[in-house]
Scaffold this motif. Sequence first.
Motif, PDB file in Angstrom:
ATOM      1  N   LEU A  69     -26.128 -27.640 -29.904  1.00 26.13           N
ATOM      2  CA  LEU A  69     -24.744 -28.092 -29.848  1.00 26.13           C
ATOM      3  C   LEU A  69     -24.119 -28.254 -31.232  1.00 26.13           C
ATOM      4  O   LEU A  69     -22.948 -28.015 -31.431  1.00 26.13           O
ATOM      5  CB  LEU A  69     -24.735 -29.442 -29.126  1.00 26.13           C
ATOM      6  CG  LEU A  69     -23.487 -29.873 -28.405  1.00 26.13           C
ATOM      7  CD1 LEU A  69     -23.119 -28.866 -27.350  1.00 26.13           C
ATOM      8  CD2 LEU A  69     -23.741 -31.231 -27.764  1.00 26.13           C
ATOM      9  N   TYR A  79     -24.774 -36.932 -12.111  1.00 25.73           N
ATOM     10  CA  TYR A  79     -25.461 -35.643 -12.189  1.00 25.73           C
ATOM     11  C   TYR A  79     -26.947 -35.891 -12.009  1.00 25.73           C
ATOM     12  O   TYR A  79     -27.468 -36.924 -12.440  1.00 25.73           O
ATOM     13  CB  TYR A  79     -25.226 -34.973 -13.550  1.00 25.73           C
ATOM     14  CG  TYR A  79     -23.775 -34.602 -13.760  1.00 25.73           C
ATOM     15  CD1 TYR A  79     -23.283 -33.375 -13.293  1.00 25.73           C
ATOM     16  CD2 TYR A  79     -22.892 -35.484 -14.387  1.00 25.73           C
ATOM     17  CE1 TYR A  79     -21.942 -33.043 -13.447  1.00 25.73           C
ATOM     18  CE2 TYR A  79     -21.553 -35.157 -14.549  1.00 25.73           C
ATOM     19  CZ  TYR A  79     -21.085 -33.935 -14.077  1.00 25.73           C
ATOM     20  OH  TYR A  79     -19.764 -33.601 -14.225  1.00 25.73           O
ATOM     21  N   LEU A  91     -22.453 -42.605 -21.478  1.00 27.03           N
ATOM     22  CA  LEU A  91     -23.412 -41.703 -20.833  1.00 27.03           C
ATOM     23  C   LEU A  91     -24.795 -42.333 -20.831  1.00 27.03           C
ATOM     24  O   LEU A  91     -25.287 -42.775 -21.877  1.00 27.03           O
ATOM     25  CB  LEU A  91     -23.438 -40.369 -21.601  1.00 27.03           C
ATOM     26  CG  LEU A  91     -24.488 -39.339 -21.178  1.00 27.03           C
ATOM     27  CD1 LEU A  91     -24.279 -38.903 -19.731  1.00 27.03           C
ATOM     28  CD2 LEU A  91     -24.446 -38.121 -22.109  1.00 27.03           C
ATOM     29  N   ILE A 150     -28.172 -30.246 -10.449  1.00 27.64           N
ATOM     30  CA  ILE A 150     -28.346 -29.065 -11.295  1.00 27.64           C
ATOM     31  C   ILE A 150     -29.782 -28.583 -11.055  1.00 27.64           C
ATOM     32  O   ILE A 150     -30.708 -29.399 -11.072  1.00 27.64           O
ATOM     33  CB  ILE A 150     -28.149 -29.452 -12.778  1.00 27.64           C
ATOM     34  CG1 ILE A 150     -26.725 -29.958 -13.014  1.00 27.64           C
ATOM     35  CG2 ILE A 150     -28.466 -28.269 -13.702  1.00 27.64           C
ATOM     36  CD1 ILE A 150     -26.534 -30.646 -14.352  1.00 27.64           C
ATOM     37  N   ALA A 187     -30.998 -27.308 -25.907  1.00 29.75           N
ATOM     38  CA  ALA A 187     -29.551 -27.101 -25.752  1.00 29.75           C
ATOM     39  C   ALA A 187     -28.774 -28.149 -26.549  1.00 29.75           C
ATOM     40  O   ALA A 187     -27.735 -27.856 -27.146  1.00 29.75           O
ATOM     41  CB  ALA A 187     -29.178 -27.159 -24.276  1.00 29.75           C
ATOM     42  N   ALA A 188     -29.271 -29.387 -26.568  1.00 29.78           N
ATOM     43  CA  ALA A 188     -28.567 -30.455 -27.286  1.00 29.78           C
ATOM     44  C   ALA A 188     -28.616 -30.206 -28.785  1.00 29.78           C
ATOM     45  O   ALA A 188     -27.637 -30.436 -29.503  1.00 29.78           O
ATOM     46  CB  ALA A 188     -29.198 -31.803 -26.956  1.00 29.78           C
ATOM     47  N   VAL A 234     -26.798 -39.690 -15.586  1.00 31.46           N
ATOM     48  CA  VAL A 234     -27.594 -38.510 -15.276  1.00 31.46           C
ATOM     49  C   VAL A 234     -29.000 -38.982 -14.925  1.00 31.46           C
ATOM     50  O   VAL A 234     -29.596 -39.764 -15.669  1.00 31.46           O
ATOM     51  CB  VAL A 234     -27.670 -37.553 -16.495  1.00 31.46           C
ATOM     52  CG1 VAL A 234     -28.578 -36.357 -16.192  1.00 31.46           C
ATOM     53  CG2 VAL A 234     -26.280 -37.084 -16.911  1.00 31.46           C
ATOM     54  N   VAL A 280     -23.842 -37.391  -6.096  1.00 34.62           N
ATOM     55  CA  VAL A 280     -24.479 -36.763  -7.245  1.00 34.62           C
ATOM     56  C   VAL A 280     -24.291 -35.242  -7.197  1.00 34.62           C
ATOM     57  O   VAL A 280     -24.343 -34.635  -6.136  1.00 34.62           O
ATOM     58  CB  VAL A 280     -25.979 -37.153  -7.304  1.00 34.62           C
ATOM     59  CG1 VAL A 280     -26.733 -36.654  -6.080  1.00 34.62           C
ATOM     60  CG2 VAL A 280     -26.629 -36.677  -8.581  1.00 34.62           C
ATOM     61  N   LYS A 281     -24.010 -34.663  -8.372  1.00 36.18           N
ATOM     62  CA  LYS A 281     -23.958 -33.197  -8.459  1.00 36.18           C
ATOM     63  C   LYS A 281     -25.308 -32.739  -8.977  1.00 36.18           C
ATOM     64  O   LYS A 281     -25.710 -33.127 -10.080  1.00 36.18           O
ATOM     65  CB  LYS A 281     -22.859 -32.757  -9.424  1.00 36.18           C
ATOM     66  CG  LYS A 281     -21.477 -33.111  -8.934  1.00 36.18           C
ATOM     67  CD  LYS A 281     -20.415 -32.501  -9.857  1.00 36.18           C
ATOM     68  CE  LYS A 281     -19.046 -33.104  -9.580  1.00 36.18           C
ATOM     69  NZ  LYS A 281     -18.933 -34.522  -9.991  1.00 36.18           N
ATOM     70  N   ILE A 339     -32.921 -37.791 -13.987  1.00 39.27           N
ATOM     71  CA  ILE A 339     -33.892 -36.699 -13.971  1.00 39.27           C
ATOM     72  C   ILE A 339     -35.164 -37.260 -13.365  1.00 39.27           C
ATOM     73  O   ILE A 339     -35.760 -38.203 -13.901  1.00 39.27           O
ATOM     74  CB  ILE A 339     -34.137 -36.166 -15.398  1.00 39.27           C
ATOM     75  CG1 ILE A 339     -32.812 -35.623 -15.965  1.00 39.27           C
ATOM     76  CG2 ILE A 339     -35.229 -35.091 -15.397  1.00 39.27           C
ATOM     77  CD1 ILE A 339     -32.869 -35.257 -17.434  1.00 39.27           C
ATOM     78  N   VAL A 368     -38.275 -29.909 -17.720  1.00 42.10           N
ATOM     79  CA  VAL A 368     -36.832 -29.802 -17.957  1.00 42.10           C
ATOM     80  C   VAL A 368     -36.378 -30.403 -19.286  1.00 42.10           C
ATOM     81  O   VAL A 368     -35.425 -29.906 -19.902  1.00 42.10           O
ATOM     82  CB  VAL A 368     -35.981 -30.376 -16.786  1.00 42.10           C
ATOM     83  CG1 VAL A 368     -36.344 -29.726 -15.480  1.00 42.10           C
ATOM     84  CG2 VAL A 368     -36.108 -31.874 -16.688  1.00 42.10           C
ATOM     85  N   LYS A 405     -35.983 -28.057 -22.359  1.00 39.21           N
ATOM     86  CA  LYS A 405     -34.807 -27.173 -22.251  1.00 39.21           C
ATOM     87  C   LYS A 405     -33.532 -27.926 -22.631  1.00 39.21           C
ATOM     88  O   LYS A 405     -32.648 -27.396 -23.304  1.00 39.21           O
ATOM     89  CB  LYS A 405     -34.650 -26.669 -20.808  1.00 39.21           C
ATOM     90  CG  LYS A 405     -35.769 -25.749 -20.348  1.00 39.21           C
ATOM     91  CD  LYS A 405     -35.464 -25.272 -18.940  1.00 39.21           C
ATOM     92  CE  LYS A 405     -36.729 -24.760 -18.257  1.00 39.21           C
ATOM     93  NZ  LYS A 405     -36.575 -24.606 -16.814  1.00 39.21           N
ATOM     94  N   ILE A 406     -33.454 -29.169 -22.161  1.00 38.02           N
ATOM     95  CA  ILE A 406     -32.249 -29.969 -22.442  1.00 38.02           C
ATOM     96  C   ILE A 406     -32.182 -30.305 -23.935  1.00 38.02           C
ATOM     97  O   ILE A 406     -31.120 -30.246 -24.555  1.00 38.02           O
ATOM     98  CB  ILE A 406     -32.243 -31.256 -21.579  1.00 38.02           C
ATOM     99  CG1 ILE A 406     -32.204 -30.878 -20.097  1.00 38.02           C
ATOM    100  CG2 ILE A 406     -31.071 -32.153 -21.933  1.00 38.02           C
ATOM    101  CD1 ILE A 406     -32.401 -32.036 -19.140  1.00 38.02           C
ATOM    102  N   LEU A 422     -34.224 -36.084 -27.648  1.00 35.13           N
ATOM    103  CA  LEU A 422     -32.907 -35.915 -27.041  1.00 35.13           C
ATOM    104  C   LEU A 422     -31.924 -36.948 -27.625  1.00 35.13           C
ATOM    105  O   LEU A 422     -30.783 -36.627 -27.930  1.00 35.13           O
ATOM    106  CB  LEU A 422     -32.978 -36.048 -25.507  1.00 35.13           C
ATOM    107  CG  LEU A 422     -31.642 -35.831 -24.790  1.00 35.13           C
ATOM    108  CD1 LEU A 422     -31.079 -34.442 -25.084  1.00 35.13           C
ATOM    109  CD2 LEU A 422     -31.772 -36.042 -23.284  1.00 35.13           C
ATOM    110  N   LEU A 451     -28.429 -36.232 -29.696  1.00 37.82           N
ATOM    111  CA  LEU A 451     -27.138 -36.686 -29.165  1.00 37.82           C
ATOM    112  C   LEU A 451     -26.583 -37.888 -29.916  1.00 37.82           C
ATOM    113  O   LEU A 451     -25.533 -38.423 -29.558  1.00 37.82           O
ATOM    114  CB  LEU A 451     -27.287 -37.057 -27.675  1.00 37.82           C
ATOM    115  CG  LEU A 451     -27.685 -35.940 -26.713  1.00 37.82           C
ATOM    116  CD1 LEU A 451     -27.871 -36.488 -25.307  1.00 37.82           C
ATOM    117  CD2 LEU A 451     -26.643 -34.826 -26.702  1.00 37.82           C
ATOM    118  N   ILE A 499     -31.017 -33.945 -11.800  1.00 35.62           N
ATOM    119  CA  ILE A 499     -31.910 -32.791 -11.827  1.00 35.62           C
ATOM    120  C   ILE A 499     -33.191 -33.218 -11.126  1.00 35.62           C
ATOM    121  O   ILE A 499     -33.855 -34.170 -11.557  1.00 35.62           O
ATOM    122  CB  ILE A 499     -32.236 -32.341 -13.271  1.00 35.62           C
ATOM    123  CG1 ILE A 499     -30.945 -31.951 -14.009  1.00 35.62           C
ATOM    124  CG2 ILE A 499     -33.232 -31.168 -13.255  1.00 35.62           C
ATOM    125  CD1 ILE A 499     -31.163 -31.559 -15.466  1.00 35.62           C
TER     126      ILE A 499
END
Lengths: 245, 322
Positions: free
Chosen positions: B320, B300, B261, A226, B316-317, B284, A223-224, B286, B309, B312-313, B224, B228, B302
Amino acid sequence: MKILVCLSNVPDTTSKITFTDNNTKFNTAGVQFIINPYDELALTKALEITEKQGGSVTTITVGLAETEPSIRKGLAIGATDAVRVNAEATDAYFVAEQIAAYAKGEGFDLILTGREGIDYNSGQVAGILGEMLGLPSVNVITSIEIENDVATMERDIDGGREKVSCKLPLVASAQKELTEPRIPNMRGIMAARSKPLKVVEATGSEKNSATVAFDLPPAKSGVKLIAPEDAASLIGILHNDIKII
Amino acid sequence: MNVLIFAEQIDGHFKKSTFEAITYGNDIAKTTAGQTIAAVLGKVDNAHLSELANYGADKIIHVNNDKLNAFVPEAYAKVVAEIASKENASVMVISNTYTGKSIAGRVAAKLKAGIASGVISAPDTALGFKVRRGVFSGKAFADVNITSSIKVLAITPNTFDIKQDAKAANITEMTADVSDSDFVTNIIELNRVTGKIPLTEAEVVVSGGRGLKGPENWHLIEDLATALGAATACSKPVSDMHWRPHSEHVGQTGITIKPNLYIAVGISGAIQHLAGVSSSKVIVAINKDPEAPFFKAADYGIVGDAFEVMPKIIEAAKALHH
Ligand SMILES: Cc1cc2nc3c(=O)[nH]c(=O)nc-3n(C[C@H](O)[C@H](O)[C@H](O)COP(=O)(O)OP(=O)(O)OC[C@H]3O[C@@H](n4cnc5c(N)ncnc54)[C@H](O)[C@@H]3O)c2cc1C
């Protein structure tokens, strides 16, 4: 009301899946087997129906002797009797064919299966069985009410829900939500020991598919992370770097 | 070999998974010098029918019978099997959607064909006819060799690319031999959530778990998802507690999904949950707990509080598309 419930014996949901014999056989070492969760819903629903309207619930399992603990559990939950077709359940077509061969002429009003087995996930037994017996098949039902000889059912469809009615006899497959699974009590477990479990031999039909190898998904490379304060950058990464959104 | 694709439609429109199925079938037909034939049941206008030619359909067989405007599996299977026989199809391609799954087995039984569902590979015809399918609810794959002369493949949506292969639209209207006795099931009521992407076909899925504390916080997931163009999903306890509908429950005892995703918020990553989502291309996670098992299955991550969080996401979405 005479109901047949198809019970399959599957690895417990927590099982780690591995293979032996050069990845051609499922490794059962240390694996706990259970009644397929969707079949358990089908069985419980069948019992709810017969408790209200009278009748019997027979379970049928295509499997070798090692499946008998699950079959006994079905009897302990409340099935009237059980049938085991003595053959390995290798594909949906074969399983449906064996069940059809038994069910033909037995006069079942209702045949319930699970939506799919959580092992081979084919989800095809209900349809093949329906076709072989010349009966309608209603997939992924979330409710069923029977009045006189008509069943009214709700079922999942792509992006929604549908309510259908259908004259018995019919085949239906159980989806989550149909009911809550029942846990056998002590009395049920005692009674199960003396309930009939009939073993029949498989009909000699040729199989039309065979699993030749298994494989496991590739492991994730790691996992990367953030940092939470940079959470907004996730969107940039997904959009610009890997172009997935 | 001739390949017949069951071109699934809803209210006269084809879905993305239908075009995936056409491309998939066309690839088989091309490598085996056969025809790519699409079967469309129910009312669809010519403009929509001809879309199928863009992806390689040599022939589009349309059965416009009023009775077939309602999806009744026993009648649909009968008509599809009849077309398969008429067209000498050796391979039948069906999307593994709820609709597709309801007829695939019946069609296979009618044609005495071997069937593989949840297919995720093109057939390997070097030695026999071998396809790969998902088993153990996403925990493994099985390679299945189908030995019957006709094969039925129910392919997993979101697995195969759609490829253009424009041909002249060749539409044949066909009358089907169906009577009232083929329609045993009656549809009393049909409710489709409009404007929402079915979970199994969504390319992006935003999913919430018990970490979100309650249904009143689901705007974090929905906002979100809206930004998206994603579908929403949840873990089992969330649907068991009726925070979200059962139809959103993903995992071994829920729906198996395969989006490009998958964003998991406040979900621990139990083995049963991962089974249903681990084939997603990018994951992803979280979660405020750095030890949450989901981080081992994610691309990924967080480590943080969703309530801090997610806004914030979402912001940003939303930005976009501006
Ligand atoms: C037979 C069987 C079948 C099952 N099938 C399924 C299935 O199909 N699908 C499924 O999902 N489960 C299934 N389960 C249940 C599964 O074992 C787990 O219990 C379930 O997935 C846990 O759901 P969860 O992650 O939402 O909740 P929890 O396990 O309670 O995890 C919540 C997570 O949220 C995190 N969190 C808490 N607060 C915050 C915050 N403020 N911000 C960020 N993160 C936070 C926590 O660290 C934790 O990791 C099944 C279980 C059994 C026994």
